[in-house]
Each structure stands twice: as C-alpha cells, then as structure tokens.
Design a protein around this motif. Structure first.
Motif, PDB file in Angstrom:
ATOM      1  N   LYS A 210       0.830  -1.135   0.018  1.00 50.32           N
ATOM      2  CA  LYS A 210      -0.043   0.112  -0.024  1.00 50.32           C
ATOM      3  C   LYS A 210       0.838   1.211   0.042  1.00 50.32           C
ATOM      4  CE  LYS A 210      -3.923  -2.402   0.310  1.00 50.32           C
ATOM      5  NZ  LYS A 210      -4.699  -2.434  -0.708  1.00 50.32           N
ATOM      6  N   VAL A 211       2.166   1.227   0.386  1.00 48.73           N
ATOM      7  CA  VAL A 211       3.054   2.247   0.294  1.00 48.73           C
ATOM      8  C   VAL A 211       4.255   2.217  -0.829  1.00 48.73           C
ATOM      9  CG1 VAL A 211       2.439   2.833   2.536  1.00 48.73           C
ATOM     10  CG2 VAL A 211       4.324   1.237   2.230  1.00 48.73           C
ATOM     11  N   LYS A 212       3.819   1.735  -1.810  1.00 46.02           N
ATOM     12  CA  LYS A 212       4.979   1.389  -2.831  1.00 46.02           C
ATOM     13  C   LYS A 212       5.544   2.583  -3.387  1.00 46.02           C
ATOM     14  CE  LYS A 212       6.315  -0.653  -7.054  1.00 46.02           C
ATOM     15  NZ  LYS A 212       6.977   0.586  -7.666  1.00 46.02           N
ATOM     16  N   THR A 213       4.440   3.669  -3.267  1.00 43.30           N
ATOM     17  CA  THR A 213       4.987   4.882  -3.918  1.00 43.30           C
ATOM     18  C   THR A 213       5.796   5.687  -2.940  1.00 43.30           C
ATOM     19  OG1 THR A 213       3.034   6.129  -3.186  1.00 43.30           O
ATOM     20  CG2 THR A 213       3.101   5.395  -5.486  1.00 43.30           C
ATOM     21  N   ILE A 214       5.659   5.486  -1.648  1.00 43.04           N
ATOM     22  CA  ILE A 214       6.674   5.901  -0.603  1.00 43.04           C
ATOM     23  C   ILE A 214       7.978   5.261  -0.486  1.00 43.04           C
ATOM     24  CG2 ILE A 214       6.802   6.459   1.787  1.00 43.04           C
ATOM     25  CD1 ILE A 214       4.433   7.908   0.332  1.00 43.04           C
ATOM     26  N   ALA A 215       7.854   4.109  -0.649  1.00 47.80           N
ATOM     27  CA  ALA A 215       9.178   3.298  -0.558  1.00 47.80           C
ATOM     28  C   ALA A 215       9.677   3.413  -1.867  1.00 47.80           C
ATOM     29  CB  ALA A 215       8.725   1.572  -0.350  1.00 47.80           C
ATOM     30  N   ASP A 216       9.326   3.838  -3.064  1.00 47.00           N
ATOM     31  CA  ASP A 216      10.263   4.011  -4.102  1.00 47.00           C
ATOM     32  C   ASP A 216      11.088   5.238  -3.917  1.00 47.00           C
ATOM     33  OD1 ASP A 216       9.173   1.973  -5.615  1.00 47.00           O
ATOM     34  OD2 ASP A 216       7.576   3.299  -6.752  1.00 47.00           O
ATOM     35  N   GLN A 217      11.102   5.773  -2.814  1.00 48.73           N
ATOM     36  CA  GLN A 217      12.189   6.918  -2.758  1.00 48.73           C
ATOM     37  C   GLN A 217      13.379   6.117  -2.105  1.00 48.73           C
ATOM     38  OE1 GLN A 217      11.050   9.988   0.081  1.00 48.73           O
ATOM     39  NE2 GLN A 217       9.088   9.173   0.190  1.00 48.73           N
ATOM     40  N   ILE A 218      13.441   4.908  -1.774  1.00 49.51           N
ATOM     41  CA  ILE A 218      14.741   4.153  -1.083  1.00 49.51           C
ATOM     42  C   ILE A 218      15.304   3.750  -2.245  1.00 49.51           C
ATOM     43  CG2 ILE A 218      15.306   2.521   0.288  1.00 49.51           C
ATOM     44  CD1 ILE A 218      12.744   2.693   1.919  1.00 49.51           C
ATOM     45  N   VAL A 219      16.144   4.430  -2.625  1.00 48.59           N
ATOM     46  CA  VAL A 219      17.193   3.757  -4.116  1.00 48.59           C
ATOM     47  C   VAL A 219      17.838   2.430  -3.430  1.00 48.59           C
ATOM     48  CG1 VAL A 219      18.871   4.351  -5.474  1.00 48.59           C
ATOM     49  CG2 VAL A 219      17.222   6.101  -4.902  1.00 48.59           C
TER      50      VAL A 219
END
Length: 511
Positions: free
Chosen positions: A134-143
């Motif tokens: 549910k938070v993929k768009t948030i986690a995508d910040q983690i390079v």
C-alpha cells in the motif's frame, strides 16, 4: 546511549552542514501498571481481506493487528514526533543518505535475533510490484538499502526527505523477518505473539515475555474482532462483551457516559470523510460539477447535527487546523446552493440523475449523502443515494463509481497525506486527480531545508487541492473511542484512534 529531552522536528531531523541524529525519547510518565488480564477489542471492520502482512494493511483493524505483533525502527510520541524504537540511532547529514544502528538483543517471536538483513528485506520488499504494498510509492524513494554490519544499515533516498524517521514509524514499515512470505501467522518483534488469526472473524494475541521493552506489555491476552455496526459495537461494550471499542458515533456518547462504568476518549485529528468525484468519469470530471458539489455541503450543519460538535469545519484541503503546515489563509468555501445551481446550469448538468454510493464503512457518509441529496434536489440535481453494506465496500465500491465516499485515517506528516492520496500515481489517489505542478511541489517540499519555505510549499499544495482537486472535505472528525473504566493507560495520539492503533503495549486492567 544518553537520553535527551524531546526534540523539535527541525532540531532532530533537519540539521544541515553537520550530522543530525534522532535520539531516544523517554516514554510519557504514567501510573504504575498492573500485569495480567484479558480484553476483547472491537474495531469497525473485519473481512476475509484481513492481513498479517504490514505492507498490505488497508484498514484501521489491520493497523491495530500489526502494531500488536510487530515493531518499527521508530515510534510516535504523543505529540507525533518520531522516537527511536528498534533503531538505537538514526543519523544523516544531507537527508539523502541515512545510517541506522539497531538495538542489540532484540529477538523475533521464534527466537531469531533481529539483524540488519531483516531491516533491508522489510524496506525493499515494498518496491516489488507483485507484492501489492500500500506504500509502494513512498518506498520507491529508497534507492538503496544495504547492511554494513550485523546491526547497521545504510539507506539512500532518491532525494532529500527529512520526514524519513516519521515515515518509518507508520504501520506499513514495521519490521518482518528476512525472507518472510507466508503471513498466515506473524513472526515479529512486537509486544504480543499471534496465537490465532482467522480473517474476517478474530485475531488472538498473547503477551510476548521477551519483548525488548522491559516490563511491557501488561495484558496477558487480547482478542481483536470487528463489529461494523456502531449500535452493536456500543451494545457489546455496555454489556461487558468487549472492553474497548473504536469509532463511537457522537449520538452514542451520552448513553455511554450515563453508565458511569465506561469512559469516552476524544482524539482530535486529521480524520475525514470525503466525497470522491472521479476525474476520469463524466460528469464528475467537469470542473463546474466539482465546484458545485463543494458549495452544496453545509459544513456547519454536518459538524453540529452529524458529529454533535466532535468535529471542526474543513475547507476541501486535507491538512487539518492545528497542523504545523496547515494553510490558514484560504477563504472558507461557503454553503452556497445558488452558486452551485449557476455552475451546474452553466455546464448543462442540471436535471441529471446520478447515483452516489455511501456506507457505514465511511464514517458519517450515509448521513452526509442524505443531506447532500436534499440540498441537490432544491437546485434541480437528482442524487440517488445507494447505501451499501460495510462488508466489501472498500473493495467493491470505493473509487469504483463516479461518485462515492471515502474515509481517510490521519497520517503523521503532510508528505504522507499528499503522497498516498493526491500524488498522480498514488494507489489511493481517490479521484484519479493528476496535477504535474502538485507532483513537482511534493518533491520540492521533501528537499526543502528551510521550514518557512517548506510550509509555503505545503500551503501551495493545499491551495491546488482546494481549487482543483476532485474531493470535497466538509469536516475533520474527532476519533471517539470508549472503554471500560477498569482499562487504564489510554491517551489520545493525533495519528488515529486507539492511541494511533498502538494501544496494545500500553494498556492494563485495574484490579
């Protein structure tokens, strides 16, 4: 580590030019708790979609369940500042590269020690499209996330974000054991162990004797159930069948208080029920229709009649009054049926018949829909209210029709609110609203070190949502929980009801 007093968000997280660190913050002082006892807790929902996977939690019942059995790198204080939890230290010099040092001696429920591999796995799994986080768009910040020792992790973000420690305190980012794919049960480091999990029926947890916080938790066992009907939920509390309930209707508060054996707890927060006007459907995508519906809401009537004053008037912006980044300068949108009629007539949208879907699952939406229907009829717009059951509403109706209602739980930061619900590619972008300028400002706010400028950016974003967004937000609703007077240790935390869903490790039964 030496404990220090609570730090402001700026002091603790936003220092530039020198390393900034998140320190261990002391727990709030409380009366000496008593150990032992069992309680049943009733939340507002339960379905076969119930999950023990924190990445997939979608409802408050999931959040409660996850905080019972898992721990995060950070937790929230009562004032919504992040404090250290599984992390012993979190440091950064540029808000892009972060170093996390873990506590030693923490064990999962199966006895395995917590290591950096568990943290790396827990954070990176969100980025896998097949997982459905549910938070993929948030986690995508983690390079990048990599272990640099058994108890040390380095994180690199795609851009600076001072809110990372707060993000890591939310339920979705709780830590699971490296390689876990089977979530029919839970293996966490949280205060309780999962003893039974039957989706749609109940969850039973028992005290974790090896919890990393000395002395906690205090209860021996908690049973979590869902009772969607509010009257039935209140009846269960008053009869003694349950000891704690979530989401009390304001109309029930006097009945509960009259028993003298039960206590109400109000949590003022950013909770809201919104009217969703899909921007990829007609006629709800027409700007005149959206603005007309916003003018049809009698916000003061909703605040007084529906919520008995347990709410504050909102202005179609998702950041509530009292929040550090709240934009107070927006003129309050008025209840103006004449203006709404003019807008609809100008767009050729009068005399339409349009269904609107509401459900007890979205707090107050059925009553809001009835009020809206009456106001619309007076200006020549025919709204057909379809009341659908709570069970299945979020999967079968929410965001599936041109006109539906949503219900958004509070989030601890403005970045999370905007990233989860308003960013163009967010999974929970309820209206399907896409605004390139908004998306650019979201990234700019994360990178901005100057707090005055950051507040200005978040204000510009609120103005965009207010002026052009596809949702109408009439009021911010207080969370109302109720419990037996014997249950102690509860206190309001603005991120949500039931102590921001984390009550389990703090409460105890008085003898």
């Amino acid at each position: 580590m030496v404990e220090r007093p609570d730090l402001s968000r700026r002091d603790a997280l936003c220092g530039l030019g020198a390393a900034s660190a998140l320190s261990l913050l002391p727990e709030a002082a409380a009366a000496a708790p008593r150990r032992g006892g069992r309680i049943r807790v009733a939340t507002i929902s339960s379905s076969t979609a119930d999950t023990l996977d924190p990445a997939k939690g979608g409802l408050s019942t999931d959040y409660v369940r996850h905080f019972m059995v898992y721990s995060g790198l950070t937790q929230f204080t009562d004032s919504m500042a992040p404090r250290l939890a599984l992390a012993e230290a979190i440091e950064t010099s540029d808000r892009i590269r972060w170093r996390v040092r873990l506590r030693k001696g923490v064990a999962f429920h199966d006895g395995a020690p917590l290591t950096s591999a568990d943290v790396v796995y827990s954070l990176l799994r969100h980025k896998q499209p097949a997982l459905g986080s549910k938070v993929k768009t948030i986690a995508d910040q983690i390079v990048e996330a990599k272990a640099v020792g058994p108890h040390e992790v380095e994180l690199q973000l795609s851009g600076p974000n001072a809110d990372l420690p707060a993000i890591l305190a939310t339920s979705h980012f709780l830590i699971v054991k490296d390689g876990t794919r089977d979530f029919r049960t839970a293996n966490g480091t949280g205060p309780f162990r999962c003893r039974a999990f039957n989706p749609g029926v109940r969850t039973i947890v028992s005290r974790n004797p090896n919890y990393w916080k000395p002395g906690a938790p205090y209860l021996d066992e908690i049973e979590l159930i869902g009772i969607p009907d509010e009257v039935s939920r209140v009846n269960a509390l008053l009869s003694g069948d349950v000891q704690l309930i979530q989401s009390v209707n304001p109309r029930s508060t006097r009945r509960i208080a009259a028993t003298r054996r039960h206590v109400m707890m109000e949590t003022r927060s950013g909770l809201y029920t919104d009217l969703i006007m899909r921007q990829d459907r007609t006629p709800t995508s027409h700007p005149n229709f959206v603005l007309a519906m916003k003018h049809l809401f009698d916000r003061e009537l909703i605040r007084k009649a529906l919520y008995r004053g347990y709410a504050v008037v909102a202005n179609d912006q998702p950041i509530p009054p009292g929040h550090p980044y709240y934009l107070a300068g927006l003129p309050q949108r008025a209840h103006d049926p004449d203006r709404a009629r003019f807008l609809l007539k100008q767009a050729g949208l009068l005399n339409l018949r349009l269904p609107v879907y509401a459900s007890p699952a979205a707090d107050g939406s059925v009553d809001m829909a009835s009020i809206l229907q009456e106001q619309a009829a007076r200006i020549g717009l025919r709204l057909a209210v379809n009341r659908v059951p709570s069970d299945g509403y979020w999967s079968n109706h929410w965001m599936k029709h041109p006109l539906t209602f949503g219900n958004t739980n509070p989030r601890p930061t403005a970045d999370l609110v905007f990233s989860l619900f308003y960013k163009s590619d967010a999974a929970w972008n309820e209206s399907g609203w896409k605004n390139a300028r908004f998306d650019q400002l979201l990234l700019a706010a994360r990178a901005e070190a100057d707090e005055t400028r950051r507040k200005q950016i978040y204000g510009d974003m609120q103005a965009l949502v207010h002026d052009h967004g596809g949702v109408a937000i009439p009021v911010f609703i207080s969370n109302l929980d109720a419990h037996t007077h014997r249950l102690k240790g509860l206190r309001p935390i603005p991120a949500g009801g039931l102590m921001a869903y984390s009550f389990a490790e703090y409460v105890w039964l008085e003898g």
